[in-house]
Design an enzyme around this catalytic site. Structure first.
Site, PDB file in Angstrom:
ATOM      1  N   HIS A  12       0.826  -1.206   0.000  1.00  0.00           N
ATOM      2  CA  HIS A  12       0.000   0.000   0.000  1.00  0.00           C
ATOM      3  C   HIS A  12       0.863   1.259   0.000  1.00  0.00           C
ATOM      4  O   HIS A  12       0.528   2.264   0.631  1.00  0.00           O
ATOM      5  CB  HIS A  12      -0.945   0.011   1.207  1.00  0.00           C
ATOM      6  N   ASP A  72       3.069  -3.803  -7.304  1.00  0.00           N
ATOM      7  CA  ASP A  72       2.809  -2.376  -7.138  1.00  0.00           C
ATOM      8  C   ASP A  72       3.868  -1.810  -6.197  1.00  0.00           C
ATOM      9  O   ASP A  72       4.447  -2.535  -5.399  1.00  0.00           O
ATOM     10  CB  ASP A  72       1.398  -2.212  -6.545  1.00  0.00           C
ATOM     11  N   GLY A  73       4.127  -0.507  -6.309  1.00  0.00           N
ATOM     12  CA  GLY A  73       5.012   0.122  -5.338  1.00  0.00           C
ATOM     13  C   GLY A  73       6.325   0.596  -5.910  1.00  0.00           C
ATOM     14  O   GLY A  73       7.262  -0.186  -6.054  1.00  0.00           O
TER      15      GLY A  73
END
Length: 341
Positions: free
Chosen positions: A236, A268-269
């Site tokens: 996140h 992601d990230g």
């Protein structure tokens, strides 16, 4: 319009927290929450970016001089590139007054669909956020992936019912959102899910289900046990837990462990270039997911900005593939990258 013009335009309207930096690396926004930053002290966002930069690619131009094919097939749909826009929400809170979530999703979803990729859409406390996102996906012919927060089962089922009306081909849950401050002490409650609860949700969905927020081999195995068709390796953006490893640091071991399972793996990230996308695929991902730079593209140039950004990343990926001697995504292997020691 050029990409620099998009950045310049975004800086005039994106709000007090995001700086629309030439390179979105988390260093200017730090732990700005509200805003695009990470959970204090803000190192999670920065670690994600830095980890990709420490991986090098191995150039090899002794190869056939052939066209590069960047297309990828996922869940029965062909996409032009193996990268997608990540789900985001609370746009006015984090990025300024210019766009509501509904307006942001409308621009992003349609521009991504027109450019041959898909956008994951966000969810929020306000029911209108998810409703607006489904309208955008429906308008785009079902090209988009609704992402549902880990609410209680009853509300998740309601949102899955609404998601079906969009014509989407897959649906996701950002289960890492369980740690978001605004979801705590909510009515209805939101939080982590057991394997059994997740399996119940996936059965009810009745379509390919993507679990976002997996950071360990065991987490990937539990998602597979629940019946997930894909996972997104994601922390996140450092917003829910500091001192996590970077997604680039855990992707390879997760991909190795799940090889042969049939599960698709996204990551992601901190991915900020087409070269980073190539690195992700070399580590075992089927596709990459990019978040914050798409916000800059929307605020700086609306649909045109998104399309220019997609072309930029796509061209960088194609060039990197050509210079590394591969001409389709299936030919990208771990041997094409050099990991830090």
């Amino acid at each position: 319009m050029e990409y620099k013009e998009i950045l310049d335009s975004a800086r005039t309207c994106i709000g007090p927290y995001c700086k629309a930096c030439p390179v979105c690396n988390g260093k200017a926004c730090g732990n700005q929450v509200p805003g695009p930053g990470a959970k204090a002290p803000g190192s999670g966002f920065i670690r994600n970016f830095d980890a990709w930069q420490k991986i090098c690619v191995n150039m090899d131009t002794i190869c056939p001089n052939e066209p590069v094919d960047t297309a990828v097939e996922l869940f029965g749909t062909m996409y032009r590139y193996p990268f997608f826009a990540a789900p985001l929400g609370a746009m006015k809170l984090h990025y300024g007054e210019k766009y509501t979530d509904r307006e942001y999703n409308s621009i992003l979803v349609n521009a991504c669909a027109d450019s041959g990729i898909a956008a994951f859409t966000g969810d929020g406390v306000d029911a209108a956020v998810f409703q607006g996102a489904m309208e955008a996906i429906r308008t785009a012919g079902g090209v988009g992936v609704p992402t549902i927060k880990p609410w209680n089962q009853e509300l998740v089922f309601e949102k899955l019912d609404l998601a079906r009306t969009s014509g989407c081909k897959a649906v996701a849950m950002d289960i890492d959102g369980a740690g978001l401050p605004f979801l705590k002490n909510m009515t209805p409650p939101a939080g982590s899910k057991s394997v059994q609860e997740l399996a119940e949700i996936i059965r009810y969905a009745g379509m390919p289900f993507i679990v976002k927020g997996v950071m360990t081999v065991r987490g990937a195995q539990k998602a597979a046990e629940a019946g997930a068709a894909a996972i997104i390796v994601s922390n996140h953006g450092g917003r829910v837990l500091d001192q996590c490893p970077a997604t680039a640091e855990v992707l390879g071991e997760i991909a190795d462990a799940m090889r042969g399972s049939g599960m698709k793996i996204f990551v992601d990230g901190g991915i900020r270039s087409g070269v980073d996308v190539l690195k992700a695929l070399a580590l075992g991902a089927d596709a990459a997911v990019i978040a914050r730079p798409f916000v800059t593209a929307v605020y700086g140039g609306a649909e045109e900005g998104v399309k220019i950004y997609i072309e930029k990343i796509g061209a960088e990926l194609a060039d990197a593939m050509e210079m590394c001697g591969v001409h389709d995504l299936k030919s990208i292997t771990r041997e094409m990258i050099r990991l830090p020691r």
